[in-house]
Design an enzyme around this catalytic site. Structure first.
Site, PDB file in Angstrom:
ATOM      1  N   GLU A  65       0.833  -1.206   0.000  1.00  0.00           N
ATOM      2  CA  GLU A  65       0.000   0.000   0.000  1.00  0.00           C
ATOM      3  C   GLU A  65       0.872   1.263   0.000  1.00  0.00           C
ATOM      4  OE1 GLU A  65      -3.112   1.924  -0.727  1.00  0.00           O
ATOM      5  OE2 GLU A  65      -3.606  -0.112  -0.090  1.00  0.00           O
ATOM      6  N   GLU A  72       1.771   6.347  -7.134  1.00  0.00           N
ATOM      7  CA  GLU A  72       0.689   7.216  -7.594  1.00  0.00           C
ATOM      8  C   GLU A  72       1.024   8.686  -7.389  1.00  0.00           C
ATOM      9  OE1 GLU A  72      -2.943   5.982  -5.713  1.00  0.00           O
ATOM     10  OE2 GLU A  72      -3.290   4.410  -7.204  1.00  0.00           O
TER      11      GLU A  72
END
Length: 118
Positions: A65, A72
């Site tokens: 994560e 991102e």
């Protein structure tokens, strides 16, 4: 930023985790799930092997994560407009989190199966 002291490097790492906690709902969800898993393991008083498996699994999902968040963020910063190559990169990073999460579900299934055998 090379050759920083251990203290500074730890501060950077903790800052990254804090940033993910503040900005990413998925990270928060995974942390809450990890706390729930730890609570169940404490309640059931499992063997050290299950603690090790759970610790590695939790770390694997949270690390995935964090990498997804980093990829991102970097992709959005470097190329804020939509682009097929950037979409592919972000989708692959999200896919890594999905793979880690499915693996964690597999570990949970093995744990439940092991409990049923007792």
């Amino acid at each position: 930023m090379k050759n920083q002291t251990l203290h500074r490097r730890l501060a950077f790492a903790i800052g990254g985790i804090r940033s993910a906690w503040r900005t990413e709902n998925s990270f928060k969800t995974h942390v809450v799930a990890a706390v729930a898993v730890i609570a169940v393991l404490l309640w059931l008083r499992v063997t050290p092997l299950w603690w090790a498996i759970a610790a590695l699994t939790i770390a694997f999902v949270l690390a995935a994560e964090l990498f997804n968040t980093a990829v991102e963020g970097l992709a959005d910063h470097l190329h804020p407009d939509q682009h097929p190559a950037i979409k592919t990169v972000k989708d692959c990073a999200a896919g890594a989190v999905l793979v880690a999460s499915v693996a964690a579900l597999g570990v949970a299934a093995a744990f439940v199966y092991d409990l049923a055998l007792r």
